[in-house]
Design a protein around this motif. Structure first.
Motif, short mmCIF file in Angstrom:
data_model
loop_
_atom_site.label_atom_id
_atom_site.label_comp_id
_atom_site.label_asym_id
_atom_site.label_seq_id
_atom_site.Cartn_x
_atom_site.Cartn_y
_atom_site.Cartn_z
N ASP A 74 0.84 -1.14 -0.09
CA ASP A 74 0.21 0.17 -0.12
C ASP A 74 0.93 1.35 0.15
O ASP A 74 0.57 2.04 -0.86
N SER A 75 1.71 1.53 0.99
CA SER A 75 2.73 2.69 1.12
C SER A 75 3.39 3.04 -0.28
O SER A 75 3.34 3.96 -0.67
N GLU A 76 3.91 1.85 -1.01
CA GLU A 76 4.67 2.09 -2.17
C GLU A 76 3.56 2.48 -3.27
O GLU A 76 4.03 3.34 -4.01
N ALA A 77 2.58 1.85 -3.29
CA ALA A 77 1.65 2.25 -4.44
C ALA A 77 1.27 3.55 -4.19
O ALA A 77 1.09 4.39 -5.28
N VAL A 78 0.92 4.15 -2.96
CA VAL A 78 0.39 5.44 -2.91
C VAL A 78 1.57 6.46 -3.39
O VAL A 78 1.14 7.44 -4.02
N ARG A 79 2.91 6.03 -2.81
CA ARG A 79 3.63 6.99 -3.14
C ARG A 79 4.32 7.08 -4.82
O ARG A 79 4.35 7.98 -5.08
N GLU A 80 4.35 5.84 -5.40
CA GLU A 80 4.52 5.63 -6.90
C GLU A 80 3.57 6.61 -7.71
O GLU A 80 3.66 7.19 -8.43
N ALA A 81 2.08 6.39 -7.40
CA ALA A 81 1.14 6.93 -7.87
C ALA A 81 1.12 8.50 -7.65
O ALA A 81 1.13 9.26 -8.66
N ARG A 82 1.45 9.07 -6.56
CA ARG A 82 1.69 10.27 -6.37
C ARG A 82 3.14 10.85 -7.01
O ARG A 82 2.95 11.97 -7.89
N LEU A 83 4.08 10.32 -7.04
CA LEU A 83 5.34 10.95 -7.84
C LEU A 83 5.00 10.91 -9.30
O LEU A 83 5.32 11.73 -10.01
N GLN A 84 4.33 9.73 -9.72
CA GLN A 84 4.19 9.81 -11.33
C GLN A 84 3.07 11.12 -11.78
O GLN A 84 3.30 11.54 -12.49
N GLY A 85 2.24 10.95 -10.76
CA GLY A 85 1.11 12.10 -11.04
C GLY A 85 1.81 13.58 -10.96
O GLY A 85 1.31 14.34 -11.74
N ASN A 86 2.37 13.76 -9.98
CA ASN A 86 3.15 14.90 -9.81
C ASN A 86 4.24 15.42 -11.21
O ASN A 86 4.23 16.50 -11.46
N ARG A 87 4.86 14.16 -11.54
CA ARG A 87 5.64 14.44 -12.59
C ARG A 87 4.79 14.76 -13.91
O ARG A 87 5.25 15.67 -14.57
N LEU A 88 3.83 14.09 -14.10
CA LEU A 88 2.92 14.33 -15.21
C LEU A 88 2.27 15.93 -15.03
O LEU A 88 2.25 16.85 -15.96
N ARG A 89 1.94 16.19 -13.73
CA ARG A 89 1.29 17.61 -13.62
C ARG A 89 2.21 18.62 -13.73
O ARG A 89 1.88 19.68 -14.33
N ASN A 90 3.42 18.49 -13.23
CA ASN A 90 4.50 19.53 -13.38
C ASN A 90 4.80 19.92 -14.77
O ASN A 90 4.89 20.97 -15.11
N HIS A 91 4.92 18.72 -15.52
CA HIS A 91 5.26 18.83 -17.06
C HIS A 91 4.07 19.54 -17.83
O HIS A 91 4.27 20.72 -18.70
N ALA A 92 2.93 19.04 -17.38
CA ALA A 92 1.42 19.70 -18.01
C ALA A 92 1.66 21.24 -17.76
O ALA A 92 1.41 22.12 -18.80
N LYS A 93 1.88 21.64 -16.48
CA LYS A 93 1.89 23.06 -16.07
C LYS A 93 2.62 24.07 -16.87
O LYS A 93 2.72 24.97 -17.29
N ARG A 94 4.14 23.38 -17.01
CA ARG A 94 5.16 23.92 -17.69
C ARG A 94 4.93 24.08 -19.17
O ARG A 94 5.13 25.12 -19.92
N THR A 95 4.28 23.02 -19.72
CA THR A 95 3.72 23.23 -21.22
C THR A 95 2.61 24.43 -21.33
O THR A 95 2.88 25.18 -22.37
N THR A 96 1.52 24.37 -20.45
CA THR A 96 0.75 25.29 -20.58
C THR A 96 1.15 26.90 -20.39
O THR A 96 0.72 27.65 -20.97
N GLU A 97 2.21 27.06 -19.53
CA GLU A 97 2.87 28.25 -19.45
C GLU A 97 3.49 28.72 -20.53
O GLU A 97 3.65 29.80 -20.79
N GLY A 98 4.10 27.89 -21.48
CA GLY A 98 4.52 28.28 -22.81
C GLY A 98 3.80 28.35 -23.87
O GLY A 98 4.22 28.63 -25.27
N LEU A 99 2.51 28.31 -23.68
CA LEU A 99 1.37 28.30 -24.79
C LEU A 99 1.31 29.65 -25.40
O LEU A 99 1.41 30.98 -24.81
#
Length: 127
Positions: A74-99
């Motif tokens: 459980d703890s690894e599943a929560v951590r990995e999902a959060r890390l992967q989600g944050n990675r995608l979210r941060n990249h999406a934010k950077r991309t939207t700022e450059g539009l």
């Protein structure tokens, strides 16, 4: 992409939405290697050029269940999902700022606050 011959109801509805510059829902899935930086950039740029409203959603909380299903504790599943989600979210934010100005400004939905707490979502979940 070039479609040489397309027909049918789904095609007609899709073409109408594009012509009317409707709304696009762009999912970025944690743990899916397809969603790398160039792909995310292209998805967001194309959707903002083609649609008047763009919503990006990252199902990081549901991804926890996927990791559990394949045997993660459980703890690894929560951590990995959060890390992967944050990675995608941060990249999406950077991309939207450059539009380019004048294009639709995408809204990045937060699963925990925009989806899980949404009354319509909760009502449908109970059905």
């Amino acid at each position: 992409m070039n479609i040489s011959k397309a027909e049918g109801y789904a095609y007609e509805i899709g073409r109408k939405i594009i012509n009317d510059r409707g709304t696009a829902l762009v999912p970025l899935c944690p743990g899916n290697g397809h969603f790398n930086a160039p792909t995310i950039d292209e998805l967001i740029k194309i959707s903002t050029q083609k649609f008047s409203q763009v919503y990006i959603f990252i199902p990081d909380k549901p991804t926890e269940h996927t990791y559990r299903a394949i045997g993660w504790i459980d703890s690894e599943a929560v951590r990995e999902a959060r890390l992967q989600g944050n990675r995608l979210r941060n990249h999406a934010k950077r991309t939207t700022e450059g539009l380019i100005e004048g294009l639709a400004k995408p809204l990045i939905l937060n699963w925990a606050t925009d989806i899980e707490e949404n009354k319509l979502y909760l009502d449908e979940l109970e059905r």
